[in-house]
Design a protein around this motif. Structure first.
Motif, PDB file in Angstrom:
ATOM      1  N   LEU A  66       0.828  -1.209   0.000  1.00 32.65           N
ATOM      2  CA  LEU A  66       0.000   0.000   0.000  1.00 32.65           C
ATOM      3  C   LEU A  66       0.860   1.255   0.000  1.00 32.65           C
ATOM      4  N   ARG A  67       1.942   1.237   0.790  1.00 31.20           N
ATOM      5  CA  ARG A  67       2.797   2.419   0.869  1.00 31.20           C
ATOM      6  C   ARG A  67       3.557   2.668  -0.426  1.00 31.20           C
ATOM      7  N   SER A  68       3.875   1.595  -1.144  1.00 28.87           N
ATOM      8  CA  SER A  68       4.640   1.756  -2.384  1.00 28.87           C
ATOM      9  C   SER A  68       3.756   2.110  -3.575  1.00 28.87           C
ATOM     10  N   MET A  69       2.441   2.042  -3.412  1.00 27.04           N
ATOM     11  CA  MET A  69       1.540   2.344  -4.520  1.00 27.04           C
ATOM     12  C   MET A  69       1.482   3.846  -4.763  1.00 27.04           C
ATOM     13  N   SER A  70       1.555   4.221  -6.027  1.00 27.16           N
ATOM     14  CA  SER A  70       1.392   5.631  -6.382  1.00 27.16           C
ATOM     15  C   SER A  70      -0.078   6.021  -6.456  1.00 27.16           C
ATOM     16  N   ASP A  71      -0.962   5.021  -6.497  1.00 26.22           N
ATOM     17  CA  ASP A  71      -2.401   5.294  -6.493  1.00 26.22           C
ATOM     18  C   ASP A  71      -2.890   5.497  -5.063  1.00 26.22           C
ATOM     19  N   ALA A  72      -3.960   6.238  -4.924  1.00 29.41           N
ATOM     20  CA  ALA A  72      -4.577   6.459  -3.619  1.00 29.41           C
ATOM     21  C   ALA A  72      -5.560   5.328  -3.327  1.00 29.41           C
ATOM     22  N   VAL A  73      -5.448   4.713  -2.141  1.00 25.41           N
ATOM     23  CA  VAL A  73      -6.317   3.614  -1.740  1.00 25.41           C
ATOM     24  C   VAL A  73      -7.100   4.052  -0.496  1.00 25.41           C
ATOM     25  N   LEU A  74      -8.422   3.929  -0.566  1.00 23.47           N
ATOM     26  CA  LEU A  74      -9.295   4.329   0.543  1.00 23.47           C
ATOM     27  C   LEU A  74     -10.246   3.176   0.847  1.00 23.47           C
ATOM     28  N   HIS A  89      -3.041  11.815   1.756  1.00 26.77           N
ATOM     29  CA  HIS A  89      -2.751  13.130   1.175  1.00 26.77           C
ATOM     30  C   HIS A  89      -3.937  13.628   0.349  1.00 26.77           C
ATOM     31  N   LEU A  90      -4.537  12.727  -0.416  1.00 26.77           N
ATOM     32  CA  LEU A  90      -5.696  13.120  -1.229  1.00 26.77           C
ATOM     33  C   LEU A  90      -6.852  13.576  -0.347  1.00 26.77           C
ATOM     34  N   LEU A  91      -7.106  12.841   0.754  1.00 23.21           N
ATOM     35  CA  LEU A  91      -8.176  13.251   1.664  1.00 23.21           C
ATOM     36  C   LEU A  91      -7.910  14.632   2.252  1.00 23.21           C
ATOM     37  N   GLU A  92      -6.651  14.886   2.623  1.00 25.21           N
ATOM     38  CA  GLU A  92      -6.320  16.192   3.196  1.00 25.21           C
ATOM     39  C   GLU A  92      -6.523  17.304   2.179  1.00 25.21           C
ATOM     40  N   VAL A  93      -6.177  17.030   0.911  1.00 27.05           N
ATOM     41  CA  VAL A  93      -6.369  18.044  -0.131  1.00 27.05           C
ATOM     42  C   VAL A  93      -7.849  18.297  -0.347  1.00 27.05           C
ATOM     43  N   GLY A 111      -9.530  20.254   2.298  1.00 27.37           N
ATOM     44  CA  GLY A 111      -9.228  21.677   2.261  1.00 27.37           C
ATOM     45  C   GLY A 111     -10.137  22.449   1.331  1.00 27.37           C
ATOM     46  N   LEU A 112     -10.878  21.729   0.473  1.00 32.97           N
ATOM     47  CA  LEU A 112     -11.834  22.381  -0.418  1.00 32.97           C
ATOM     48  C   LEU A 112     -13.170  22.538   0.285  1.00 32.97           C
ATOM     49  N   LYS A 113     -13.958  23.452  -0.170  1.00 31.33           N
ATOM     50  CA  LYS A 113     -15.262  23.729   0.434  1.00 31.33           C
ATOM     51  C   LYS A 113     -16.351  23.121  -0.438  1.00 31.33           C
ATOM     52  N   TRP A 114     -17.127  22.238   0.177  1.00 29.89           N
ATOM     53  CA  TRP A 114     -18.227  21.587  -0.548  1.00 29.89           C
ATOM     54  C   TRP A 114     -19.547  22.086   0.005  1.00 29.89           C
ATOM     55  N   GLU A 115     -20.545  22.154  -0.871  1.00 31.80           N
ATOM     56  CA  GLU A 115     -21.869  22.589  -0.455  1.00 31.80           C
ATOM     57  C   GLU A 115     -22.580  21.489   0.316  1.00 31.80           C
ATOM     58  N   ASP A 116     -23.323  21.885   1.347  1.00 27.36           N
ATOM     59  CA  ASP A 116     -24.169  20.981   2.134  1.00 27.36           C
ATOM     60  C   ASP A 116     -23.362  19.886   2.820  1.00 27.36           C
ATOM     61  N   VAL A 117     -22.102  20.143   3.127  1.00 30.57           N
ATOM     62  CA  VAL A 117     -21.278  19.170   3.834  1.00 30.57           C
ATOM     63  C   VAL A 117     -20.657  19.858   5.036  1.00 30.57           C
ATOM     64  N   SER A 118     -20.981  19.374   6.244  1.00 28.40           N
ATOM     65  CA  SER A 118     -20.415  19.962   7.452  1.00 28.40           C
ATOM     66  C   SER A 118     -18.968  19.533   7.613  1.00 28.40           C
ATOM     67  N   GLU A 119     -18.236  20.270   8.443  1.00 29.43           N
ATOM     68  CA  GLU A 119     -16.811  19.966   8.640  1.00 29.43           C
ATOM     69  C   GLU A 119     -16.625  18.607   9.289  1.00 29.43           C
ATOM     70  N   ALA A 120     -17.514  18.238  10.234  1.00 27.69           N
ATOM     71  CA  ALA A 120     -17.390  16.935  10.900  1.00 27.69           C
ATOM     72  C   ALA A 120     -17.630  15.791   9.918  1.00 27.69           C
ATOM     73  N   ASP A 121     -18.690  15.924   9.088  1.00 31.50           N
ATOM     74  CA  ASP A 121     -18.956  14.878   8.093  1.00 31.50           C
ATOM     75  C   ASP A 121     -17.815  14.774   7.096  1.00 31.50           C
ATOM     76  N   GLU A 122     -17.214  15.931   6.755  1.00 33.26           N
ATOM     77  CA  GLU A 122     -16.143  15.942   5.778  1.00 33.26           C
ATOM     78  C   GLU A 122     -14.932  15.166   6.280  1.00 33.26           C
ATOM     79  N   ARG A 123     -14.682  15.228   7.610  1.00 33.24           N
ATOM     80  CA  ARG A 123     -13.526  14.543   8.171  1.00 33.24           C
ATOM     81  C   ARG A 123     -13.758  13.062   8.332  1.00 33.24           C
ATOM     82  N   GLU A 124     -14.992  12.648   8.575  1.00 31.90           N
ATOM     83  CA  GLU A 124     -15.240  11.281   9.003  1.00 31.90           C
ATOM     84  C   GLU A 124     -15.821  10.386   7.924  1.00 31.90           C
ATOM     85  N   THR A 125     -16.496  10.930   6.957  1.00 32.34           N
ATOM     86  CA  THR A 125     -17.225  10.100   6.007  1.00 32.34           C
ATOM     87  C   THR A 125     -16.604  10.177   4.617  1.00 32.34           C
ATOM     88  N   VAL A 126     -17.267   9.511   3.679  1.00 33.96           N
ATOM     89  CA  VAL A 126     -16.807   9.498   2.287  1.00 33.96           C
ATOM     90  C   VAL A 126     -16.711  10.930   1.770  1.00 33.96           C
TER      91      VAL A 126
END
Length: 476
Positions: A135-143, A160-164, A167-182
Motif C-alpha cells: 500500500l505504501r509503495s503504490m502511487s495510487d490512492a487507496v481508501l 494526502h488526497l483526503l487532506e487536499v 481543504g476544499l469547500k463543498w456545499e451541504d457538507v459539514s466539517e465533521a462529516d467531511e472529516r469522518e465520512t466518504v
C-alpha cells in the motif's frame, strides 16, 4: 486465594471431615462395649488412643493436602498466569513440564497451542507488513470505507488526497462529516455501489484535476456486499490533458493547413488553366503561391521544433552567456525593422554582471526573437517597445536574471491570458491570412525553451495598454 476455595483445599476439608466422622462413629460403638468389659484405667487409655489416632489422621491428611497442592494447584496456577500472559500478547510464553501425568500432558498441550498461536500471529504480522508495504509503495490512492461510509484505512497517497479534498469547500457538507465520512466527490459513487453491490469504474473531475476511480464492494461477515467499499484512485490529469491536447492539435493543424493548401491548389490550377492573361496577373498568382508555401514551411518548422522540445530531443549547447551582449545583438537585429514601421525600440540601461552560467545563447536569442516579433506585429506606429534585463533574488535566495520585453500595443484580453502559451493560440480570433499573422506556435516554443533553461515566463497585459513578458532565468 483462601485454601478452602481451591480444589486441594476442598479435598483436604472433605478428607478431614470423613476421617472425623469415621473415628467418631467407631468410637461411639466401641465405647459402649468398652464401658462394660474394661476397667476405668483401660478406658482412659482407649480414649487417649482415639485422640492420638485423630491427631495422626489430621496430620496425615494435612500432609496429603500439601502434597496435592504442590502437584496440582501450583501447576494449574502457573497455567493460569501463562494463559494471562498469552492473552496480553506474550506468545512466546512456555510452561515447564514437571511430570508426565494428566497435568504434564495439559502443560505440554498448552505449550503446543502457544507455539501454534505464535506462528499464526507471526504469519499474520508478516502478511500485514507485506500488505502495508504494498500500500505504501503504490502511487495510487487507496481508501477503505466501512458500511457507514467512514474511512477505515488509507495509504499515504490516499491520506494526502483526503487532506487536499478536505481543504476544499463543498456545499451541504459539514466539517465533521467531511472529516469522518466518504469525501464529497466519491459520495454518489459510494451510495450507488452500496445499493447495487457492483464494481464502479469511471472518472471524476475535482477542481482542475481528473481522477480515475475503481470502487469495489467489500463483503461483510454474512457474505453480502454490505461491508463497505474500497476505492483506488489515480491522478490522470496529465493523461487527460495530453489526450485533449492531441485532439486539439489534430484539429488545429488541419485547420491551419487546410486554407494555404487550398489556396496553393486553387492558384496553381488557375495558372494551369491560363486564367491569368497578363504577366502581372501571373506574377500575382505566383506570389500568393510563394507566400502560402513559405507560411506552410514556417508552420512545419515550428511544429518540428515544438515536437522535439516536448519530447526532450532538442540538443542544447550550454555555456556562459553574457546577457548584455545577447540583448544588444537582438536589439541591433530588430532596430531597422522597428524604424521602418515607425516604432521606437528602446534598450534600457545595462546592468553590469548579467551572466548566465549555463545557457544556450542561440535558443535564448530564438526566445527573444519570437517575443519581439510578436511585439512588433501587435504594436502600432508611433508606440514604443522596451527591452531590458536586471538581477533579481528568488524566493529561496537564489540569484536570478530577469529579462523583460514591454510593448505599448493592443494588449491581450484578461480571459485569454491563461491560454496564450498553448498551441495555436492567436489574439486574432478571425485567423486572417496576412503577413502579420503568425503560426500560433511561437509562444508555445518560447515557454518550452525557457523551461528547458529551468526558468519561468510571466505575462501581464491589459487591452489598449500593452503587454509585458518577463523571463526569470537562474544565474547559477
Amino acid at each position: 486465594m483462601a485454601i478452602w476455595r481451591t480444589v486441594v483445599g476442598k479435598l483436604w476439608l472433605t478428607i478431614i471431615l470423613l476421617v472425623a466422622v469415621v473415628i467418631s462413629t467407631v468410637g461411639l460403638f466401641l465405647l459402649k462395649i468398652v464401658d462394660v468389659t474394661v476397667s476405668a484405667d483401660s478406658l482412659a487409655e482407649i480414649k487417649h488412643l482415639f485422640i492420638y489416632s485423630g491427631a495422626v489422621g489430621f496430620l496425615l491428611t494435612t500432609f496429603f493436602a500439601f502434597f496435592l497442592l504442590t502437584k496440582i494447584t501450583q501447576p494449574l496456577r502457573e497455567m493460569k498466569h501463562a494463559a494471562n500472559r498469552v492473552a496480553q500478547g506474550e506468545y512466546s510464553t512456555r510452561l515447564v513440564v514437571r511430570s508426565w501425568d494428566e497435568i504434564g500432558e495439559l502443560a505440554n498441550s498448552f505449550n503446543q497451542m502457544a507455539s501454534e498461536l505464535n506462528t499464526l500471529i507471526r504469519d499474520i504480522q508478516h502478511e500485514r507488513d507485506q500488505l502495508d508495504g504494498v500500500l505504501r509503495s503504490m502511487s495510487d490512492a487507496v481508501l477503505l470505507f466501512d458500511a457507514n461510509g467512514r474511512v477505515k484505512l488509507t495509504n499515504p497517497e490516499g491520506q494526502h488526497l483526503l487532506e487536499v479534498w478536505r481543504g476544499l469547500k463543498w456545499e451541504d457538507v459539514s466539517e465533521a462529516d467531511e472529516r469522518e465520512t466518504v469525501p464529497d466527490p466519491l459520495r454518489d459513487i459510494y451510495n450507488t455501489l452500496i445499493s447495487k453491490g457492483t464494481t464502479h469504474t469511471g472518472k471524476i473531475h475535482v477542481q482542475s484535476g481528473v481522477w480515475s476511480v475503481v470502487m469495489t464492494p467489500v463483503a461483510s461477515g454474512d457474505g453480502s456486499a454490505g461491508g463497505g467499499a474500497v476505492a483506488v484512485l489515480r491522478d490522470v490529469t496529465e493523461e487527460f490533458r495530453v489526450d485533449k491536447m492531441r485532439k486539439d492539435f489534430v484539429a488545429n493543424v488541419s485547420h491551419e493547413i487546410r486554407t494555404p493548401v487550398a489556396m496553393v491548389q486553387g492558384y496553381s490550377e488557375a495558372l494551369l488553366d491560363d486564367i491569368a492573361q497578363t504577366p502581372e496577373e501571373r506574377h500575382e498568382l505566383v506570389q500568393v503561391i510563394h507566400d502560402e508555401s513559405l507560411r506552410m514551411g514556417r508552420l512545419v518548422k515550428d511544429l518540428l521544433d515544438l515536437a522535439r522540445l516536448e519530447a526532450g530531443y532538442l540538443d542544447m549547447t550550454m555555456q556562459e552567456v553574457d546577457v548584455n551582449a545577447l540583448l544588444q545583438r537582438v536589439h541591433r537585429k530588430f532596430s531597422a525593422l522597428a524604424k521602418e514601421r515607425g516604432i521606437e525600440l528602446i534598450r534600457s540601461g545595462e546592468d553590469s554582471g548579467l551572466l548566465l552560467r549555463r545557457a544556450d545563447p542561440d535558443r535564448l536569442e530564438q526566445v527573444l526573437t519570437n517575443l519581439l516579433d510578436n511585439a512588433l506585429r501587435h504594436t502600432a506606429s508611433g508606440a514604443s517597445i522596451t527591452l531590458g534585463a536586471c538581477t533579481k533574488i528568488g524566493d529561496k535566495g537564489a540569484r536570478q536574471i530577469e529579462i523583460a520585453i514591454k510593448d505599448e500595443g493592443e494588449g491581450i484580453p484578461t480571459e485569454d491570458l491563461p491560454y496564450i502559451f498553448e498551441r495555436f493560440y492567436k489574439a486574432d480570433k478571425a485567423r486572417k491570412r496576412d503577413s502579420k499573422v503568425g503560426t500560433g506556435l511561437g509562444l508555445a516554443i518560447v515557454r518550452n525553451l525557457v523551461e528547458a533553461h529551468e526558468g519561468t515566463i510571466r505575462v501581464t497585459s491589459a487591452l489598449g495598454e500593452g503587454t509585458e513578458f518577463k523571463l526569470l532565468l537562474p544565474a547559477g
